[in-house]
Design a protein around this motif. Structure first.
Motif, PDB file in Angstrom:
ATOM      1  N   LEU A 104      37.347  43.949  61.956  1.00 45.88           N
ATOM      2  CA  LEU A 104      36.398  43.418  60.984  1.00 45.88           C
ATOM      3  C   LEU A 104      35.111  44.231  60.988  1.00 45.88           C
ATOM      4  CD1 LEU A 104      35.408  41.284  58.982  1.00 45.88           C
ATOM      5  CD2 LEU A 104      34.788  39.839  60.934  1.00 45.88           C
ATOM      6  N   ARG A 105      34.634  44.580  62.162  1.00 42.59           N
ATOM      7  CA  ARG A 105      33.400  45.355  62.231  1.00 42.59           C
ATOM      8  C   ARG A 105      33.575  46.750  61.612  1.00 42.59           C
ATOM      9  NH1 ARG A 105      32.035  41.044  62.410  1.00 42.59           N
ATOM     10  NH2 ARG A 105      31.234  39.851  64.204  1.00 42.59           N
ATOM     11  N   LEU A 106      34.757  47.333  61.788  1.00 47.94           N
ATOM     12  CA  LEU A 106      35.023  48.629  61.142  1.00 47.94           C
ATOM     13  C   LEU A 106      35.012  48.499  59.626  1.00 47.94           C
ATOM     14  CD1 LEU A 106      37.835  50.137  63.409  1.00 47.94           C
ATOM     15  CD2 LEU A 106      35.459  50.896  63.225  1.00 47.94           C
ATOM     16  N   MET A 107      35.628  47.440  59.125  1.00 46.97           N
ATOM     17  CA  MET A 107      35.633  47.225  57.669  1.00 46.97           C
ATOM     18  C   MET A 107      34.225  46.983  57.156  1.00 46.97           C
ATOM     19  SD  MET A 107      39.076  45.030  56.749  1.00 46.97           S
ATOM     20  CE  MET A 107      38.853  43.794  58.014  1.00 46.97           C
ATOM     21  N   GLU A 108      33.436  46.220  57.898  1.00 51.97           N
ATOM     22  CA  GLU A 108      32.055  45.988  57.491  1.00 51.97           C
ATOM     23  C   GLU A 108      31.254  47.286  57.493  1.00 51.97           C
ATOM     24  OE1 GLU A 108      31.517  41.363  59.098  1.00 51.97           O
ATOM     25  OE2 GLU A 108      30.904  43.060  60.351  1.00 51.97           O
ATOM     26  N   GLN A 109      31.515  48.110  58.500  1.00 51.34           N
ATOM     27  CA  GLN A 109      30.822  49.399  58.557  1.00 51.34           C
ATOM     28  C   GLN A 109      31.223  50.281  57.363  1.00 51.34           C
ATOM     29  OE1 GLN A 109      31.400  51.468  62.239  1.00 51.34           O
ATOM     30  NE2 GLN A 109      30.345  53.316  61.552  1.00 51.34           N
ATOM     31  N   ASP A 110      32.536  50.313  57.059  1.00 55.36           N
ATOM     32  CA  ASP A 110      32.996  51.093  55.903  1.00 55.36           C
ATOM     33  C   ASP A 110      32.382  50.557  54.605  1.00 55.36           C
ATOM     34  OD1 ASP A 110      34.498  52.655  57.557  1.00 55.36           O
ATOM     35  OD2 ASP A 110      36.378  51.572  57.203  1.00 55.36           O
ATOM     36  N   HIS A 111      32.255  49.244  54.502  1.00 52.26           N
ATOM     37  CA  HIS A 111      31.677  48.638  53.301  1.00 52.26           C
ATOM     38  C   HIS A 111      30.219  49.047  53.159  1.00 52.26           C
ATOM     39  CE1 HIS A 111      29.683  45.340  51.052  1.00 52.26           C
ATOM     40  NE2 HIS A 111      30.768  45.438  50.270  1.00 52.26           N
ATOM     41  N   ARG A 112      29.478  48.988  54.283  1.00 51.28           N
ATOM     42  CA  ARG A 112      28.078  49.402  54.227  1.00 51.28           C
ATOM     43  C   ARG A 112      27.956  50.869  53.821  1.00 51.28           C
ATOM     44  NH1 ARG A 112      27.773  46.236  58.955  1.00 51.28           N
ATOM     45  NH2 ARG A 112      27.984  48.136  60.231  1.00 51.28           N
ATOM     46  N   GLU A 113      28.845  51.691  54.356  1.00 45.81           N
ATOM     47  CA  GLU A 113      28.816  53.115  53.998  1.00 45.81           C
ATOM     48  C   GLU A 113      29.141  53.322  52.522  1.00 45.81           C
ATOM     49  OE1 GLU A 113      31.499  54.995  56.656  1.00 45.81           O
ATOM     50  OE2 GLU A 113      30.144  54.895  58.385  1.00 45.81           O
ATOM     51  N   ASP A 114      30.077  52.537  51.972  1.00 49.83           N
ATOM     52  CA  ASP A 114      30.401  52.648  50.548  1.00 49.83           C
ATOM     53  C   ASP A 114      29.203  52.217  49.691  1.00 49.83           C
ATOM     54  OD1 ASP A 114      32.949  53.587  50.986  1.00 49.83           O
ATOM     55  OD2 ASP A 114      33.858  51.598  51.009  1.00 49.83           O
ATOM     56  N   ALA A 148      33.888  49.428  47.760  1.00 46.69           N
ATOM     57  CA  ALA A 148      33.099  48.353  48.357  1.00 46.69           C
ATOM     58  C   ALA A 148      33.566  46.994  47.849  1.00 46.69           C
ATOM     59  CB  ALA A 148      31.623  48.555  48.051  1.00 46.69           C
ATOM     60  N   ARG A 149      33.801  46.894  46.506  1.00 52.25           N
ATOM     61  CA  ARG A 149      34.251  45.617  45.946  1.00 52.25           C
ATOM     62  C   ARG A 149      35.648  45.254  46.440  1.00 52.25           C
ATOM     63  NH1 ARG A 149      31.872  47.676  41.203  1.00 52.25           N
ATOM     64  NH2 ARG A 149      33.925  48.317  40.431  1.00 52.25           N
ATOM     65  N   THR A 150      36.506  46.254  46.585  1.00 55.67           N
ATOM     66  CA  THR A 150      37.861  45.992  47.068  1.00 55.67           C
ATOM     67  C   THR A 150      37.859  45.467  48.499  1.00 55.67           C
ATOM     68  OG1 THR A 150      38.751  47.736  45.627  1.00 55.67           O
ATOM     69  CG2 THR A 150      40.120  47.029  47.476  1.00 55.67           C
ATOM     70  N   ALA A 151      36.942  45.960  49.305  1.00 52.59           N
ATOM     71  CA  ALA A 151      36.901  45.559  50.716  1.00 52.59           C
ATOM     72  C   ALA A 151      36.302  44.177  50.921  1.00 52.59           C
ATOM     73  CB  ALA A 151      36.110  46.585  51.523  1.00 52.59           C
ATOM     74  N   GLU A 152      35.503  43.708  49.980  1.00 53.78           N
ATOM     75  CA  GLU A 152      34.779  42.446  50.184  1.00 53.78           C
ATOM     76  C   GLU A 152      35.699  41.242  50.382  1.00 53.78           C
ATOM     77  OE1 GLU A 152      32.092  42.314  46.920  1.00 53.78           O
ATOM     78  OE2 GLU A 152      30.693  43.773  47.792  1.00 53.78           O
ATOM     79  N   PRO A 153      36.756  41.037  49.553  1.00 53.08           N
ATOM     80  CA  PRO A 153      37.640  39.890  49.810  1.00 53.08           C
ATOM     81  C   PRO A 153      38.329  39.976  51.171  1.00 53.08           C
ATOM     82  CG  PRO A 153      37.994  40.765  47.600  1.00 53.08           C
ATOM     83  CD  PRO A 153      37.149  41.751  48.319  1.00 53.08           C
ATOM     84  N   THR A 154      38.743  41.173  51.558  1.00 55.20           N
ATOM     85  CA  THR A 154      39.398  41.342  52.860  1.00 55.20           C
ATOM     86  C   THR A 154      38.432  41.028  53.995  1.00 55.20           C
ATOM     87  OG1 THR A 154      40.802  43.076  51.907  1.00 55.20           O
ATOM     88  CG2 THR A 154      40.681  42.944  54.311  1.00 55.20           C
ATOM     89  N   ILE A 155      37.201  41.496  53.834  1.00 54.21           N
ATOM     90  CA  ILE A 155      36.190  41.208  54.858  1.00 54.21           C
ATOM     91  C   ILE A 155      35.946  39.708  54.959  1.00 54.21           C
ATOM     92  CG2 ILE A 155      33.744  41.464  55.443  1.00 54.21           C
ATOM     93  CD1 ILE A 155      33.907  44.302  54.302  1.00 54.21           C
TER      94      ILE A 155
END
Length: 235
Positions: free
Chosen positions: A57-67, A118-125
């Motif tokens: 989860l933290r990796l996905m959040e980090q990727d989202h912030r980077e996007d 970023a939008r694609t990752a938000e539901p998964t996060i």
């Protein structure tokens, strides 16, 4: 180990009816010890799975912030390229202006791609965040159950030791009742009293014999007196 499997195990263990298990057990203490070991092992496995889930989860959040940051950065580059193109076009340098407009379009494309990611990752996060919260709640329940198990185990051991001590004391008291030492004292006292009675009897017997001897002496003295008086008369 999948997140669903871990969550299912946590939920199942958290709902375990410890009292019902103890009622069915032939040796509750051994069963509690085994349950404690099983719970401790399950908690360790669940903690590892939860840690891995949190890490993902933290990796996905980090990727989202980077996007999000990349989208913002590409937007700034697109704006700068567009302004430069306008400046060049106003100066009559159309060819260079077109080149900067093309750069602006490339930057906008990169911005759009970053926003989509970023939008694609938000539901998964969001879903992973919910799973993590459920896993943490399940772990808390498991730890509470483990504490309950340990408390019940300690209580059971204490009660067993108390019952054993009571049984030992009861057996000791029963043995004292069966082998009453005071009964031996009573028999010895009876023996002493019989010896005392014999001594009294001997004393009485000795006293009566002595009296008889004195009576015999008295009788002899009377006879002598009679003979003496008879002799005096004859004179």
């Amino acid at each position: 180990m999948s997140k669903q499997t871990v969550l299912g195990r946590v939920t199942q263990l958290a709902k375990a009816n410890i009292n019902a298990l103890l009622d069915q057990a032939e040796d509750p203490q051994k069963m509690l010890d085994q349950l404690i070991r099983d719970y401790a092992n399950n908690i360790a496995d669940a903690e590892e799975a939860v840690a891995a889930t949190i890490g993902n989860l933290r990796l996905m959040e980090q990727d989202h912030r980077e996007d999000v940051e990349a989208a913002k950065e590409w937007g700034g580059k697109a704006l700068a390229a567009s302004r430069k193109a306008d400046e060049l076009r106003d100066g009559g340098r159309a060819a260079e202006a077109d080149r900067f407009d093309n750069l602006a379009k490339v930057a906008l494309g990169r911005q759009l791609q970053s926003e989509k990611e970023a939008r694609t990752a938000e539901p998964t996060i969001a879903a992973q965040t919910e799973v993590v919260e459920k896993l943490r709640t399940g772990l808390d329940r498991m730890k509470a159950k483990l504490a309950e198990l340990q408390a019940k185990r300690d209580e059971l051991v204490a009660r067993a030791k108390s019952a054993q001590a009571q049984n030992t004391m009861t057996d000791a008291v029963r043995n004292v009742d069966v082998l009453d030492p005071t009964s031996e004292l009573s028999r010895f006292e009876d023996k002493v009293r019989r010896e005392e009675a014999r001594a009294l009897g001997k004393q009485e017997l000795a006293a009566s014999s002595l009296d008889a001897q004195f009576e015999q002496l008295d009788a002899l003295g009377d006879d002598a007196e009679i003979e003496a008086r008879l002799a005096a008369l004859k004179k």
